[in-house]
Design a protein around this motif. Structure first.
Motif, PDB file in Angstrom:
ATOM      1  N   VAL A 163       0.835  -1.203   0.000  1.00  0.00           N
ATOM      2  CA  VAL A 163       0.000   0.000   0.000  1.00  0.00           C
ATOM      3  C   VAL A 163       0.870   1.253   0.000  1.00  0.00           C
ATOM      4  O   VAL A 163       0.601   2.223  -0.715  1.00  0.00           O
ATOM      5  CB  VAL A 163      -0.945   0.005   1.221  1.00  0.00           C
ATOM      6  CG1 VAL A 163      -1.671   1.350   1.347  1.00  0.00           C
ATOM      7  CG2 VAL A 163      -1.962  -1.120   1.107  1.00  0.00           C
ATOM      8  N   GLY A 164       1.936   1.226   0.790  1.00  0.00           N
ATOM      9  CA  GLY A 164       2.834   2.370   0.861  1.00  0.00           C
ATOM     10  C   GLY A 164       3.502   2.665  -0.472  1.00  0.00           C
ATOM     11  O   GLY A 164       3.626   3.837  -0.871  1.00  0.00           O
ATOM     12  N   MET A 165       3.921   1.638  -1.165  1.00  0.00           N
ATOM     13  CA  MET A 165       4.583   1.842  -2.454  1.00  0.00           C
ATOM     14  C   MET A 165       3.620   2.454  -3.463  1.00  0.00           C
ATOM     15  O   MET A 165       4.002   3.331  -4.259  1.00  0.00           O
ATOM     16  CB  MET A 165       5.126   0.505  -2.978  1.00  0.00           C
ATOM     17  CG  MET A 165       5.990   0.645  -4.221  1.00  0.00           C
ATOM     18  SD  MET A 165       7.436   1.727  -3.991  1.00  0.00           S
ATOM     19  CE  MET A 165       8.474   0.679  -2.965  1.00  0.00           C
ATOM     20  N   LEU A 166       2.367   2.027  -3.428  1.00  0.00           N
ATOM     21  CA  LEU A 166       1.364   2.625  -4.332  1.00  0.00           C
ATOM     22  C   LEU A 166       1.181   4.108  -4.008  1.00  0.00           C
ATOM     23  O   LEU A 166       1.075   4.942  -4.914  1.00  0.00           O
ATOM     24  CB  LEU A 166       0.025   1.885  -4.182  1.00  0.00           C
ATOM     25  CG  LEU A 166      -0.020   0.440  -4.680  1.00  0.00           C
ATOM     26  CD1 LEU A 166      -1.365  -0.191  -4.351  1.00  0.00           C
ATOM     27  CD2 LEU A 166       0.252   0.369  -6.184  1.00  0.00           C
ATOM     28  N   ALA A 167       1.173   4.433  -2.708  1.00  0.00           N
ATOM     29  CA  ALA A 167       1.021   5.831  -2.299  1.00  0.00           C
ATOM     30  C   ALA A 167       2.235   6.665  -2.673  1.00  0.00           C
ATOM     31  O   ALA A 167       2.116   7.845  -3.032  1.00  0.00           O
ATOM     32  CB  ALA A 167       0.766   5.909  -0.797  1.00  0.00           C
ATOM     33  N   VAL A 168       3.422   6.074  -2.601  1.00  0.00           N
ATOM     34  CA  VAL A 168       4.663   6.770  -2.931  1.00  0.00           C
ATOM     35  C   VAL A 168       4.618   7.300  -4.365  1.00  0.00           C
ATOM     36  O   VAL A 168       5.061   8.411  -4.660  1.00  0.00           O
ATOM     37  CB  VAL A 168       5.882   5.836  -2.738  1.00  0.00           C
ATOM     38  CG1 VAL A 168       7.124   6.415  -3.412  1.00  0.00           C
ATOM     39  CG2 VAL A 168       6.152   5.618  -1.252  1.00  0.00           C
ATOM     40  N   PHE A 169       4.051   6.507  -5.255  1.00  0.00           N
ATOM     41  CA  PHE A 169       3.987   6.911  -6.667  1.00  0.00           C
ATOM     42  C   PHE A 169       2.653   7.550  -7.044  1.00  0.00           C
ATOM     43  O   PHE A 169       2.379   7.785  -8.228  1.00  0.00           O
ATOM     44  CB  PHE A 169       4.268   5.695  -7.560  1.00  0.00           C
ATOM     45  CG  PHE A 169       5.687   5.225  -7.502  1.00  0.00           C
ATOM     46  CD1 PHE A 169       6.708   5.962  -8.089  1.00  0.00           C
ATOM     47  CD2 PHE A 169       6.022   4.071  -6.809  1.00  0.00           C
ATOM     48  CE1 PHE A 169       8.020   5.550  -8.025  1.00  0.00           C
ATOM     49  CE2 PHE A 169       7.333   3.637  -6.740  1.00  0.00           C
ATOM     50  CZ  PHE A 169       8.335   4.378  -7.345  1.00  0.00           C
TER      51      PHE A 169
END
Length: 484
Positions: free
Chosen positions: A185-191
């Motif tokens: 989830v964090g990686m999706l938010a990062v981008f």
């Protein structure tokens, strides 16, 4: 039967790979799925969730280097331990190997120090869990929750080793799923591709946009090492537990080979996500905790309560494993004559009841001191056990240097897991651990911890040396009497 006289464990007359059984009295009640989850969850302690914010505040994005250095050190130590454990599975693990390679005094000393470390951890984790539970149900006082948690998990460990394995399977499973979901989830938010996210999706910009990647210099990286090193303690538990599994050598080999990706994903991966979601100097990282702050930045509702559930799971997992680990080390010490013989006795279910109860009693005493004398007695217990993790890893290095030669002379076919670049990487790891201990003495915030730990270690070592000398004198006296 003692591992000081043979490489074969009890019930392993053939010496064939995979045929080893646990030490006398213990039963192979842990399934492969238990061992797999214990291996994965063993490196995820409550310290990762609770203590990472302080490290980020000290070192900034360069805390990743701190985690990388400590992670590499743990990988190397686990590889060494895996080499010895795969060749000779034993419930005493590194203590039993030190007994054989370095001398009875070494096995006695590191075994009791390790036991001491975990019984103090029982008090720390019981108190941490009680604080969370009291916040949810304030009608029960904190000491009451600590008592309930200790009693429930004691009953679990007294039931059977399978009960411990089942509880740990689910505890560890929750931690693994939680961190895996956080990373994705964090990686999706990062981008900026997470639907409904409040995070601006700055990509990797936060790694350098607040004073650079290393805003406080190399010194902060070393300070970060001291702050994160203790959150890795527990990775060696799987080598103790493997002795009660259906296929010890396979379990140890699998756990050892997977330690790299486990540390990479759960530690480096999750901290990397925190640092890319928020600037490292965001006040919420320290105030709320790094993971809660990161979840808040995404816009996930009730992030604090979600994290409390995960932290409680990590605490209960650590408490459960602490009881298991302390009791198995006490069992092994009793089996080798370095602890009361009662510790080596098992129930019909193959559980070392006396060893469990003895460990828990000390844990209860430590909990009591945490409430009555937190700044005196308990503070001493905490500080005097604080550096033992590093002592254990150093002893594993020194033991493996000797055990490789012993194994290659006596049973080379059992060396199925080998330490890389032996002996150079072993010496380099030992040097790094020694450096960390030295830097702890230099650092005023950690000086008391390492000095108290060294004091306790010195006392235990002196007792071990004296016991060993007395044994040798008794043997000589018996030999002289027989000759006469």
């Amino acid at each position: 039967m003692s591992t000081t006289t043979t490489l074969q464990t009890a019930g392993d007359p053939t010496g064939e790979p995979g045929s080893a059984q646990p030490s006398d009295g213990l039963k192979a009640g842990l399934k492969n799925r238990h061992l797999s989850m214990i291996a994965i969850g063993g490196v995820i302690g409550a310290g990762l969730f609770v203590g990472s914010g302080g490290g980020i505040a000290k070192a900034g994005p360069a805390i990743l280097i701190s985690y990388l250095l400590v992670g590499a050190m743990v990988v190397f130590v686990m590889r060494m331990l895996g080499e010895m454990a795969a060749a000779s599975p034993n419930s005493g693990s590194f203590s039993a190997y030190a007994d054989r390679a370095l001398g009875r005094w070494a096995g006695f000393s590191i075994g009791w120090l390790y036991w001491f470390f975990w019984v103090v951890v029982l008090a720390v984790e019981a108190t941490a869990g009680a604080k969370i539970l009291e916040g949810w149900v304030p009608a029960v006082p904190q000491w009451g929750w600590a008592l309930i948690v200790m009693v429930v998990l004691t009953a679990t460990n007294l039931g059977s080793v399978a009960s411990y394995g089942e509880f740990e399977f689910w505890f560890a499973g929750i931690k693994v799923v939680a961190i895996g979901a956080f990373v994705i989830v964090g990686m999706l938010a990062v981008f900026g591709v997470l639907p409904g996210s409040d995070n601006p999706g700055a990509g990797f910009a936060h790694l350098t946009d607040a004073g650079g990647f290393m805003p406080n210099g190399w010194g902060s990286v070393l300070t970060g090492v001291l702050m994160v090193v203790f959150s890795f303690m527990g990775s060696e538990i799987v080598t103790l537990a493997a002795g009660e599994s259906e296929d010890p050598r396979r379990a140890v080999t699998k756990a050892t080979n997977s330690v790299i990706w486990r540390i990479g994903v759960f530690y480096l991966g999750s901290i990397f996500i925190v640092l890319t979601l928020l600037p490292w100097n965001d006040e919420s990282i320290v105030k709320k905790g790094s993971y809660v702050a990161a979840l808040d930045s995404i816009g996930i509702a009730h992030a604090g309560q979600i994290m409390n559930v995960i932290v409680l799971t990590a605490v209960l997992s650590c408490l459960n494993s602490g009881m298991y680990t302390a009791s198995r080390m006490a069992f092994s010490l009793g089996e080798r004559g370095d602890a009361p013989k009662a510790f080596a006795k098992t129930s019909k279910k193959g559980v070392p009841t006396t060893a469990i109860l003895g460990s828990v009693v000390f844990g209860f005493i430590a909990v009591y001191f945490n409430y009555t004398s937190p700044d005196t007695v308990f503070n001493f217990l905490l500080n005097s056990s604080g550096a033992i993790a590093l002592f254990v890893w150093l002893v594993i290095c020194l033991t493996q240097l000797r055990m490789r030669g012993i194994l290659m002379r006596e049973a080379p076919e059992k060396v199925t897991v080998k330490m890389w670049l032996f002996p150079y990487l072993t010496w380099a790891t030992a040097a790094m651990i020694t450096f960390v201990l030295g830097y702890m003495v230099y650092d005023k915030d950690n000086r008391e911890t390492v000095l108290y730990s060294l004091l306790v270690a010195a006392v235990v070592i002196v007792i071990g040396v004296l016991r060993n000398a007395r044994r040798k004198n008794e043997v000589l006296a018996d030999a002289a009497a027989d000759a006469a």
